[in-house]
Design a protein around this motif. Structure first.
Motif: not given
Ligand SMILES: Nc1ncnc2c1ncn2[C@@H]1O[C@H](COP(=O)(O)OP(=O)(O)OP(=O)(O)O)[C@@H](O)[C@H]1O
Ligand SMILES: O=P(O)(O)OC[C@H]1O[C@H](OP(=O)(O)OP(=O)(O)O)[C@H](O)[C@@H]1O
Length: 230
Positions: A131-135, A152-155, A161-170, A172-182
Motif C-alpha cells: 500500500l502506498r501512502i502519499a505524504t 507494518q506493510s506500507y510504503r 505538494g498537491a498530495t490529495e491528487g496522488a490517488p487519482a494520479a495513480g 499513491a493509494d491513500i494520503i496523510v495530509d493537513i485539512t481544515s475545511t475538508g
C-alpha cells in the motif's frame, strides 16, 4: 542581550502571528518585502525574524533561534524528540488544521484504521506491491501506522505538494495530509477514516531548549513567555 523569535513570513499564519504579538504588547513592522528582519517596539532586546513556517521548525530543532511561532504539525514532524528539544509556551488559537489519514471514497468497506490494516495486510498478495501512502508527514505517518496501529506493510511516497491528487494520479493509494475545511479532500473524492485524525494542530509559540542563551537573556525569555501564558 538579544532573544530571537521567528514568525511565518507569509500566508495564513503571518497576519495572525503579528496580531498575537500586538496583543502581547509587541508591535512588529515588517521591513521591505523579502527582508527577513523587522522593527520591534514594546520589548527591549527581542529580534523578530520572518521565516517560512517549516524553516521555523527546523531552526528551533537546531537551536538557531530561541522562540518561534509555527504549526504544531510542523514541529512534531520536524523534531524527532519534541519534548527534549522544544517547550510549548502557548497554543495561540489560530491556524487550526488536522493531520489525517484519507482514503478514496470508493473504498466503501474501509471506515477505520483496523479496516485499513486489513487492506494493507492483503495488498501485496492482491496487487503485487505494498500500500502506498502519499505524504509530506513521513514521521507522523510512521508513528501512527507502525506504532499506534501496528500496521507494518506500507510504503511512504514523499509528496511535495498537491498530495490529495496522488490517488487519482495513480502515484499513491491513500494520503496523510493537513485539512481544515475538508473541501480539498471532498474535491478529490477522498474521505477521512473515523479514527484517522493523527494530530489536531494549531499555531503555537514554542521555545528551543537547545538554543544557547546568555545569562542576561533568561529574564527576557521569561518576560516573553509570560506575555503569552494563559
Ligand atoms: N488549511 C490549511 N492547510 C494547510 N496548512 C494549514 C491550514 N490551516 C493551517 N495550516 C497550518 O499552516 C502551516 C503551513 O504554513 P505554510 O504553508 O505557510 O508553511 P510552509 O510549509 O513553511 O510553506 P512553504 O514551505 O510552502 O513555503 C502548518 O503549520 C499548517 O498546520
Ligand atoms: O481542508 P482544506 O480547507 O481544503 O485545506 C487543505 C488544503 O490546504 C493546504 O494546501 P495549501 O497550503 O495550498 O492551502 P490552500 O489550498 O488552502 O491555499 C493543504 O495542503 C490542503 O491541500
Amino acid at each position: 542581550m538579544t532573544i530571537t523569535l521567528a514568525i511565518p513570513s507569509k500566508g495564513r499564519l503571518m497576519e495572525k502571528s503579528l496580531a498575537a504579538l500586538k496583543q502581547a504588547g509587541i508591535a512588529v513592522t515588517a521591513g521591505e518585502s523579502r527582508s527577513y528582519r523587522t522593527q520591534v517596539e514594546g520589548i527591549e532586546g527581542l529580534e523578530v525574524l520572518l521565516l517560512s513556517a517549516s524553516e521555523i521548525a527546523r531552526e528551533l530543532r537546531d537551536g538557531a533561534i530561541d522562540f518561534g511561532v509555527t504549526g504544531e504539525d510542523l514541529i512534531r514532524e520536524t523534531v524527532p524528540e519534541p519534548d527534549k528539544a522544544i517547550g510549548f509556551v502557548s497554543r495561540l488559537g489560530f491556524g487550526h488544521a488536522d493531520v489525517v489519514v484519507a482514503v478514496p471514497q470508493a473504498w466503501v468497506d474501509v471506515q477505520t484504521m483496523d479496516d485499513l490494516g486489513d487492506v494493507a495486510g492483503a495488498f501485496r498478495a492482491r496487487h503485487g506491491r505494498r500500500l502506498r501512502i502519499a505524504t509530506k508527514y513521513w514521521r507522523l505517518t510512521q508513528g501512527f501506522f507502525s506504532r499506534t496501529h501496528g500496521i507494518q506493510s506500507y510504503r511512504i511516497v514523499e509528496s511535495l505538494g498537491a498530495t490529495e491528487g496522488a490517488p487519482a494520479a495513480g502515484s499513491a493509494d491513500i494520503i496523510v495530509d493537513i485539512t481544515s475545511t475538508g473541501s480539498t479532500l471532498v474535491a478529490n473524492q477522498l474521505k477521512i477514516l473515523a479514527d484517522g485524525v493523527i494530530l489536531k494542530s494549531q499555531a503555537c509559540l514554542v521555545c528551543s531548549k537547545v538554543a544557547r542563551r546568555e545569562a542576561g537573556d533568561v529574564a527576557l525569555a521569561e518576560d516573553l513567555a509570560r506575555r503569552f501564558s494563559r
